[in-house]
Design a protein around this motif. Structure first.
Motif, PDB file in Angstrom:
ATOM      1  N   THR A  40     -42.426  12.239  -6.850  1.00 44.98           N
ATOM      2  CA  THR A  40     -42.795  12.918  -8.124  1.00 44.98           C
ATOM      3  C   THR A  40     -44.224  13.205  -8.037  1.00 44.98           C
ATOM      4  O   THR A  40     -45.276  12.579  -7.110  1.00 44.98           O
ATOM      5  CB  THR A  40     -42.743  11.666  -9.187  1.00 44.98           C
ATOM      6  N   ARG A  41     -44.609  14.047  -8.887  1.00 46.69           N
ATOM      7  CA  ARG A  41     -45.943  14.565  -8.962  1.00 46.69           C
ATOM      8  C   ARG A  41     -46.813  13.976 -10.228  1.00 46.69           C
ATOM      9  O   ARG A  41     -48.021  13.776 -10.244  1.00 46.69           O
ATOM     10  CB  ARG A  41     -46.203  15.883  -8.878  1.00 46.69           C
ATOM     11  N   GLY A  42     -46.114  13.777 -11.069  1.00 47.18           N
ATOM     12  CA  GLY A  42     -46.728  13.453 -12.533  1.00 47.18           C
ATOM     13  C   GLY A  42     -45.846  13.644 -13.696  1.00 47.18           C
ATOM     14  O   GLY A  42     -44.703  14.050 -13.545  1.00 47.18           O
ATOM     15  N   ALA A  43     -46.169  12.619 -14.739  1.00 46.84           N
ATOM     16  CA  ALA A  43     -45.155  12.683 -15.732  1.00 46.84           C
ATOM     17  C   ALA A  43     -46.002  12.951 -17.151  1.00 46.84           C
ATOM     18  O   ALA A  43     -47.356  12.410 -17.227  1.00 46.84           O
ATOM     19  CB  ALA A  43     -44.749  11.201 -15.881  1.00 46.84           C
ATOM     20  N   LEU A  44     -45.286  13.504 -18.033  1.00 41.38           N
ATOM     21  CA  LEU A  44     -45.931  13.775 -19.479  1.00 41.38           C
ATOM     22  C   LEU A  44     -45.006  12.997 -20.292  1.00 41.38           C
ATOM     23  O   LEU A  44     -43.736  12.826 -20.260  1.00 41.38           O
ATOM     24  CB  LEU A  44     -45.528  15.085 -19.860  1.00 41.38           C
ATOM     25  N   VAL A  45     -45.750  12.165 -21.237  1.00 45.45           N
ATOM     26  CA  VAL A  45     -44.978  11.526 -22.179  1.00 45.45           C
ATOM     27  C   VAL A  45     -45.719  11.829 -23.470  1.00 45.45           C
ATOM     28  O   VAL A  45     -46.666  12.034 -23.790  1.00 45.45           O
ATOM     29  CB  VAL A  45     -45.076   9.840 -22.137  1.00 45.45           C
ATOM     30  N   ASP A  46     -44.753  11.401 -24.738  1.00 46.84           N
ATOM     31  CA  ASP A  46     -45.561  11.489 -25.996  1.00 46.84           C
ATOM     32  C   ASP A  46     -45.107   9.981 -26.577  1.00 46.84           C
ATOM     33  O   ASP A  46     -44.410   9.409 -25.907  1.00 46.84           O
ATOM     34  CB  ASP A  46     -44.914  12.666 -26.856  1.00 46.84           C
ATOM     35  N   SER A  47     -45.625  10.068 -27.846  1.00 43.22           N
ATOM     36  CA  SER A  47     -45.535   8.690 -28.618  1.00 43.22           C
ATOM     37  C   SER A  47     -43.717   8.271 -28.764  1.00 43.22           C
ATOM     38  O   SER A  47     -43.800   7.029 -29.054  1.00 43.22           O
ATOM     39  CB  SER A  47     -46.207   8.651 -29.650  1.00 43.22           C
ATOM     40  N   SER A  48     -43.220   9.036 -28.781  1.00 42.19           N
ATOM     41  CA  SER A  48     -41.767   8.472 -28.972  1.00 42.19           C
ATOM     42  C   SER A  48     -41.003   7.678 -27.913  1.00 42.19           C
ATOM     43  O   SER A  48     -40.109   7.051 -28.391  1.00 42.19           O
ATOM     44  CB  SER A  48     -40.711   9.896 -29.316  1.00 42.19           C
ATOM     45  N   LEU A  49     -41.586   8.048 -26.791  1.00 45.42           N
ATOM     46  CA  LEU A  49     -41.047   7.155 -25.605  1.00 45.42           C
ATOM     47  C   LEU A  49     -41.022   5.729 -25.728  1.00 45.42           C
ATOM     48  O   LEU A  49     -40.038   5.127 -25.520  1.00 45.42           O
ATOM     49  CB  LEU A  49     -41.935   7.649 -24.429  1.00 45.42           C
ATOM     50  N   ALA A  50     -42.175   5.145 -26.322  1.00 42.77           N
ATOM     51  CA  ALA A  50     -42.568   3.803 -26.121  1.00 42.77           C
ATOM     52  C   ALA A  50     -41.947   2.996 -27.634  1.00 42.77           C
ATOM     53  O   ALA A  50     -42.216   1.922 -28.013  1.00 42.77           O
ATOM     54  CB  ALA A  50     -44.015   3.367 -26.191  1.00 42.77           C
ATOM     55  N   LYS A  51     -41.069   4.084 -28.296  1.00 38.51           N
ATOM     56  CA  LYS A  51     -40.632   3.363 -29.619  1.00 38.51           C
ATOM     57  C   LYS A  51     -39.379   2.349 -29.337  1.00 38.51           C
ATOM     58  O   LYS A  51     -39.005   1.723 -30.071  1.00 38.51           O
ATOM     59  CB  LYS A  51     -40.216   4.236 -30.687  1.00 38.51           C
ATOM     60  N   GLY A  52     -38.525   2.704 -28.413  1.00 41.53           N
ATOM     61  CA  GLY A  52     -37.720   1.690 -27.969  1.00 41.53           C
ATOM     62  C   GLY A  52     -37.713   0.988 -26.722  1.00 41.53           C
ATOM     63  O   GLY A  52     -38.906   1.359 -26.024  1.00 41.53           O
ATOM     64  N   GLU A  53     -37.170  -0.205 -26.389  1.00 47.24           N
ATOM     65  CA  GLU A  53     -37.295  -1.120 -25.463  1.00 47.24           C
ATOM     66  C   GLU A  53     -37.061  -0.343 -24.032  1.00 47.24           C
ATOM     67  O   GLU A  53     -37.880  -0.547 -23.230  1.00 47.24           O
ATOM     68  CB  GLU A  53     -36.307  -2.320 -25.705  1.00 47.24           C
ATOM     69  N   ARG A  54     -36.158   0.308 -23.993  1.00 42.57           N
ATOM     70  CA  ARG A  54     -35.941   0.943 -22.666  1.00 42.57           C
ATOM     71  C   ARG A  54     -37.126   1.987 -22.168  1.00 42.57           C
ATOM     72  O   ARG A  54     -37.256   2.200 -21.147  1.00 42.57           O
ATOM     73  CB  ARG A  54     -34.436   1.664 -22.729  1.00 42.57           C
ATOM     74  N   GLY A  55     -37.278   2.606 -23.272  1.00 44.04           N
ATOM     75  CA  GLY A  55     -38.579   3.634 -22.872  1.00 44.04           C
ATOM     76  C   GLY A  55     -39.809   2.756 -22.538  1.00 44.04           C
ATOM     77  O   GLY A  55     -40.543   3.432 -21.888  1.00 44.04           O
ATOM     78  N   ARG A  56     -39.980   1.795 -23.245  1.00 41.17           N
ATOM     79  CA  ARG A  56     -41.302   1.021 -23.039  1.00 41.17           C
ATOM     80  C   ARG A  56     -41.173   0.587 -21.622  1.00 41.17           C
ATOM     81  O   ARG A  56     -42.062   0.483 -20.768  1.00 41.17           O
ATOM     82  CB  ARG A  56     -41.423  -0.181 -23.932  1.00 41.17           C
ATOM     83  N   LEU A  57     -39.971  -0.088 -21.289  1.00 45.89           N
ATOM     84  CA  LEU A  57     -40.040  -0.530 -19.623  1.00 45.89           C
ATOM     85  C   LEU A  57     -39.915   0.871 -18.939  1.00 45.89           C
ATOM     86  O   LEU A  57     -40.678   0.602 -17.664  1.00 45.89           O
ATOM     87  CB  LEU A  57     -38.356  -1.138 -19.246  1.00 45.89           C
ATOM     88  N   LEU A  58     -39.387   1.755 -19.201  1.00 48.83           N
ATOM     89  CA  LEU A  58     -39.731   2.930 -18.520  1.00 48.83           C
ATOM     90  C   LEU A  58     -41.205   3.416 -18.207  1.00 48.83           C
ATOM     91  O   LEU A  58     -41.700   4.038 -16.997  1.00 48.83           O
ATOM     92  CB  LEU A  58     -38.842   4.286 -18.836  1.00 48.83           C
ATOM     93  N   LEU A  59     -41.891   3.492 -19.249  1.00 45.80           N
ATOM     94  CA  LEU A  59     -43.247   3.783 -19.262  1.00 45.80           C
ATOM     95  C   LEU A  59     -44.027   2.856 -18.424  1.00 45.80           C
ATOM     96  O   LEU A  59     -44.825   3.395 -17.678  1.00 45.80           O
ATOM     97  CB  LEU A  59     -43.758   3.643 -20.871  1.00 45.80           C
ATOM     98  N   ASP A  60     -43.602   1.457 -18.278  1.00 40.59           N
ATOM     99  CA  ASP A  60     -44.326   0.544 -17.379  1.00 40.59           C
ATOM    100  C   ASP A  60     -43.997   1.102 -15.944  1.00 40.59           C
ATOM    101  O   ASP A  60     -44.856   1.103 -15.082  1.00 40.59           O
ATOM    102  CB  ASP A  60     -43.835  -0.862 -17.674  1.00 40.59           C
ATOM    103  N   GLU A  61     -42.777   1.495 -15.743  1.00 36.06           N
ATOM    104  CA  GLU A  61     -42.321   2.059 -14.388  1.00 36.06           C
ATOM    105  C   GLU A  61     -43.077   3.269 -14.061  1.00 36.06           C
ATOM    106  O   GLU A  61     -43.435   3.327 -12.957  1.00 36.06           O
ATOM    107  CB  GLU A  61     -40.794   1.958 -14.427  1.00 36.06           C
ATOM    108  N   LEU A  62     -43.007   4.226 -14.866  1.00 35.56           N
ATOM    109  CA  LEU A  62     -43.869   5.414 -14.567  1.00 35.56           C
ATOM    110  C   LEU A  62     -45.357   4.925 -14.107  1.00 35.56           C
ATOM    111  O   LEU A  62     -45.784   5.540 -13.312  1.00 35.56           O
ATOM    112  CB  LEU A  62     -43.804   6.094 -15.867  1.00 35.56           C
ATOM    113  N   LYS A  63     -45.989   4.046 -14.880  1.00 32.43           N
ATOM    114  CA  LYS A  63     -47.219   4.026 -14.837  1.00 32.43           C
ATOM    115  C   LYS A  63     -47.570   3.398 -13.170  1.00 32.43           C
ATOM    116  O   LYS A  63     -48.613   3.511 -12.617  1.00 32.43           O
ATOM    117  CB  LYS A  63     -48.085   2.877 -15.691  1.00 32.43           C
TER     118      LYS A  63
END
Lengths: 253, 253
Positions: A40-63
């Protein structure tokens, strides 16, 4: 990498080819991507990702896993996305530079050739089916939709991440098949069914054609046999991905 | 019938259901429609239709067969169409009022149940496959995309015109199956393959589920058996229309 500009630019096939980069959107596809060998080169997210549990976990994984991460406004995010429901996450990743030379040939091999398949949903379902049955590679001939477009990636459920897919000229594929003693068959409406197991070649490539016009003349001229699926008379043909699924299932059973 | 207003209105599922009307677009689908028993109400065309020979022939056929025909500007036409490439022709037709009571049941019958299938491309491919193999009816359960939407009609290549499709509540379908001694099986990822021919019921309905979440709990509770398609480990599932195609092909062979 300017992520927002890059994501917008990569909507064009030429930009994806020039940069050998593609875009993955949605939670599930991104999860699959991060568990694959694709870089991967990079990721773009907006605030809707972290609204659900699965999205929050994914955000941590992306970081933890992606070289660069930017959170942008929902408005900016919307200008960059390629598909209808990106679920607040978009990743830019490297297209693996697979070529015909990367295909390991041995007896029992099956290849799938996409001969001017135009619908992204069909192309994705074809790649997904090929990956599921253990086809060695899915090869897109000219006229086929870009297998690295975000719509095809979504429809394939990310099976491009672990199954060899590549675009090639038919002349090169034809030479490769001759050299490797791979027999070419074509799927065609109304053609006879697959022959019995002992009449099937040890090394086989199956070509499937365009949704409207079938196989191109170059491929039709080169096939040693056309095969089809008997149906009742009322409807003349099956969807290309359904037909290929039935043929590949038979070839592996 | 005010054709332009009606066509725009019929983009909404509720309007199609209330009026029992649907829209067909594109040259090929319209040709199929005019050769089917489906009753038409009117057609809208723009000047692009008569630019090709096939379009001109179709225009003559429309003039002869459709109760009302209006040529409108390309701008107005564009506001009325439901799909991406309508090719200058849009026909409003009557949804056949098929119900469970119209299904003729005898031994050997197979039914397809669409259990919350959401993608129009998948739903269309499913109906097309069912029609091709001689399935008696495709029954859409709640949560399934409208089988009379223009996108589904296009993806099904108009197989709705000659194959019984209907929407029904699962309770009604369940009672119907009990009364008619039709056994319900469900397609599920990872389930065992179809049993041998002699272990298959004479009267069978096959349910296929949602693209993401599979069968609904109501259907899963009611099935007597789940069946699947063995794949290699790398990819967990097939596209729903591909999976159904493989299972239906086996059930008819």
């Amino acid at each position: 990498l300017k992520l927002l500009t890059a994501a917008r630019d990569l909507k064009r096939r030429k930009a994806r080819e020039r940069n050998t980069l593609f875009v993955v959107e949605g939670i599930r596809a991104t999860e699959e991507l991060l568990r694959s060998p694709i870089r991967t080169r990079g990721a773009l997210v907006d605030s809707s990702l972290a609204k659900g549990e699965r999205g929050r976990l994914l955000l941590d994984e992306l970081k933890a896993k992606v070289p660069e991460l930017a959170e942008v406004s929902e408005h900016d995010f919307a200008t960059a996305v390629h598909t209808d429901s990106p679920q607040g996450v978009l990743v830019i990743a490297e297209i693996p530079e697979w070529s015909l030379a990367d295909i390991v040939v041995s007896d029992g091999i099956r290849l799938l050739l996409l001969d001017a398949v135009q619908d992204p949903g069909n192309a994705g379902a074809l790649v997904r089916t090929a990956a599921a049955f253990g086809v060695a590679a899915s090869i897109a001939l000219p006229g086929t939709v870009d297998l690295w477009s975000a719509k095809v990636v979504r429809s394939a459920m990310g099976s491009q991440f672990r199954h060899t897919v590549l675009h090639a000229e038919f002349g090169d594929v034809s030479e490769f098949m001759t050299r490797e003693q791979i027999v070419l068959w074509g799927s065609e409406t109304g053609a006879p069914p697959l022959p019995s197991r002992d009449a099937r070649p040890a090394r086989l490539a199956l070509a499937v054609g365009n949704e409207g016009s079938g196989l191109t003349s170059a491929v039709r001229t080169r096939v040693e046999r056309t095969v089809g699926i008997p149906t009742t008379a009322a409807v003349e043909s099956l969807n290309v991905a359904v037909a290929a699924g039935i043929l590949l299932h038979e070839l592996y059973n």
